[in-house]
Design a protein around this motif. Structure first.
Motif, PDB file in Angstrom:
ATOM      1  N   HIS A  20       0.855  -1.192   0.000  1.00 42.01           N
ATOM      2  CA  HIS A  20       0.000   0.000   0.000  1.00 42.01           C
ATOM      3  C   HIS A  20       0.890   1.241   0.000  1.00 42.01           C
ATOM      4  O   HIS A  20       1.748   1.394   0.872  1.00 42.01           O
ATOM      5  CB  HIS A  20      -0.917  -0.008   1.228  1.00 42.01           C
ATOM      6  N   TYR A  60      -3.273   3.222  -3.597  1.00 43.19           N
ATOM      7  CA  TYR A  60      -3.118   2.493  -4.864  1.00 43.19           C
ATOM      8  C   TYR A  60      -3.491   3.411  -6.010  1.00 43.19           C
ATOM      9  O   TYR A  60      -4.129   4.466  -5.794  1.00 43.19           O
ATOM     10  CB  TYR A  60      -3.989   1.235  -4.882  1.00 43.19           C
ATOM     11  N   ASP A  62      -4.972   2.023  -9.188  1.00 41.96           N
ATOM     12  CA  ASP A  62      -6.175   1.501  -9.855  1.00 41.96           C
ATOM     13  C   ASP A  62      -7.047   0.644  -8.940  1.00 41.96           C
ATOM     14  O   ASP A  62      -8.257   0.670  -9.029  1.00 41.96           O
ATOM     15  CB  ASP A  62      -5.782   0.652 -11.078  1.00 41.96           C
ATOM     16  N   GLU A  63      -6.417  -0.179  -8.120  1.00 41.54           N
ATOM     17  CA  GLU A  63      -7.188  -1.017  -7.188  1.00 41.54           C
ATOM     18  C   GLU A  63      -6.284  -1.428  -6.030  1.00 41.54           C
ATOM     19  O   GLU A  63      -5.058  -1.373  -6.127  1.00 41.54           O
ATOM     20  CB  GLU A  63      -7.752  -2.265  -7.888  1.00 41.54           C
ATOM     21  N   ASP A  64      -6.897  -1.836  -4.923  1.00 42.66           N
ATOM     22  CA  ASP A  64      -6.150  -2.271  -3.745  1.00 42.66           C
ATOM     23  C   ASP A  64      -5.270  -3.471  -4.124  1.00 42.66           C
ATOM     24  O   ASP A  64      -5.786  -4.522  -4.497  1.00 42.66           O
ATOM     25  CB  ASP A  64      -7.148  -2.654  -2.643  1.00 42.66           C
ATOM     26  N   ARG A  67      -5.859  -6.937  -2.792  1.00 35.76           N
ATOM     27  CA  ARG A  67      -7.050  -7.668  -3.247  1.00 35.76           C
ATOM     28  C   ARG A  67      -6.842  -8.110  -4.697  1.00 35.76           C
ATOM     29  O   ARG A  67      -7.775  -8.590  -5.329  1.00 35.76           O
ATOM     30  CB  ARG A  67      -8.310  -6.790  -3.173  1.00 35.76           C
ATOM     31  N   ALA A  68      -5.626  -7.927  -5.220  1.00 35.09           N
ATOM     32  CA  ALA A  68      -5.380  -8.131  -6.656  1.00 35.09           C
ATOM     33  C   ALA A  68      -4.529  -9.364  -6.963  1.00 35.09           C
ATOM     34  O   ALA A  68      -4.240  -9.646  -8.124  1.00 35.09           O
ATOM     35  CB  ALA A  68      -4.711  -6.886  -7.243  1.00 35.09           C
ATOM     36  N   THR A  77      -5.319  -3.547 -14.529  1.00 32.89           N
ATOM     37  CA  THR A  77      -4.894  -2.554 -13.541  1.00 32.89           C
ATOM     38  C   THR A  77      -3.394  -2.666 -13.260  1.00 32.89           C
ATOM     39  O   THR A  77      -2.797  -3.742 -13.371  1.00 32.89           O
ATOM     40  CB  THR A  77      -5.643  -2.735 -12.202  1.00 32.89           C
ATOM     41  N   GLU A  79      -2.064  -2.474 -10.347  1.00 29.98           N
ATOM     42  CA  GLU A  79      -1.828  -3.315  -9.167  1.00 29.98           C
ATOM     43  C   GLU A  79      -1.920  -4.811  -9.487  1.00 29.98           C
ATOM     44  O   GLU A  79      -1.180  -5.610  -8.905  1.00 29.98           O
ATOM     45  CB  GLU A  79      -2.801  -2.945  -8.042  1.00 29.98           C
ATOM     46  N   ALA A  80      -2.798  -5.211 -10.397  1.00 25.98           N
ATOM     47  CA  ALA A  80      -2.901  -6.640 -10.738  1.00 25.98           C
ATOM     48  C   ALA A  80      -1.676  -7.100 -11.527  1.00 25.98           C
ATOM     49  O   ALA A  80      -1.202  -8.228 -11.346  1.00 25.98           O
ATOM     50  CB  ALA A  80      -4.184  -6.912 -11.518  1.00 25.98           C
TER      51      ALA A  80
END
Ligand SMILES: [Zn+2]
Length: 260
Positions: A20, A60, A62-64, A67-68, A77, A79-80
């Motif tokens: 994070h 983040y 684009d996304e947490d 959780r990716a 994203t 993060e993914a």
């Protein structure tokens, strides 16, 4: 993503900071450790994961990221895609992932169940508790790193969290035989998460109980404006705070034993 290696050879031990971007404690710990240039008996990776979010001062882009996982190389994203690369970097490693929180100053560990690695490492870390979050693991780092323990180092952005992160990294590396030194094993209580505690919108949110301390049935544990949230049954609050999450006060947990 920045990957530094202590020592020579292929590491089987890794420390991960900044999953994070708004939790800088782990980055401070990694940089402080690198600056001391410690003698090492076996190699370890020190990873700063989400550098772009860190530079932007946000959790983040684009996304947490937590959780990716496991992510994919061509995911939509940032993060993914990053989660996938981090997963590759962590293959075959025992991992300590550093986080910070809005809920408590005292460090605690989080694992995907009370597995052998958690039993071995957590009693040797300076933590007040082990949280078994096996009921809430969708998309988290555990999907890519089965031998991983997360630590919440203290309040987000605080000097205390950065200090604690450094102590946690050193204890972890000692216990894994990376840097010389002895760690003592102690008993650490284990709490299993069982429910998310929802938080409704309002102008004033308050939490009236301490994390990891028993809440008796009938206790008003939180409030939103003048509406009281009263415990139906006994529970232990974990990650509970007035402002940590948008729609969640935190989690309720049960105390299930000790490790160590
Ligand atoms: Zn975090």
């Amino acid at each position: 993503m920045r990957v530094e290696t202590l020592g020579d050879g292929e590491p089987e031990v890794a420390v991960v900071a900044a999953i994070h971007g708004d939790e800088p404690c782990g980055v401070h710990a990694v940089e402080r450790l690198l600056a001391t240039d410690p003698p090492v008996d076996r190699p370890a990776k020190l990873i700063v994961a989400n550098e772009r979010a860190l530079d932007a001062g946000v959790r983040y882009l684009d996304e947490d990221m937590n959780r990716a996982f496991p992510g994919a190389p061509e995911a939509e994203t940032h993060e993914a895609r990053l989660a996938y690369r981090l997963g590759e970097a962590l293959e075959g490693c025992r991992v300590l992932a550093l986080h910070s929180t809005q809920s408590t100053a005292e460090p605690f560990a989080v694992a995907d169940g009370v597995h052998d690695f958690a039993r071995q490492i957590v009693p040797r870390l300076p933590v007040a508790a082990l949280v078994d979050s096996a009921n809430f693991v969708e998309g988290r780092i555990f999907a890519s790193a089965p031998e991983c323990v997360e630590v919440e180092c203290g309040y987000q952005g605080s000097v205390g969290a950065a200090e604690n992160a450094y102590d946690l990294v050193r204890a972890f590396l000692k216990a894994q035989g990376v840097i010389p030194g002895h760690t003592q094993s102690r008993e650490v209580p284990v709490f299993r998460l069982f429910e998310r505690v929802p938080k409704e919108p309002g102008s004033r949110h308050e939490v009236h109980v301490e994390n990891f301390s028993r809440v008796a049935p009938g206790t008003t544990f939180a409030s939103v404006d003048d509406r009281a949230h009263v415990a139906d049954t006994e529970f232990y609050p974990v990650l509970m705070s007035a402002h940590g999450y948008d729609e969640t006060f935190g989690y309720s947990a049960e105390r299930v034993g000790v490790v160590g």
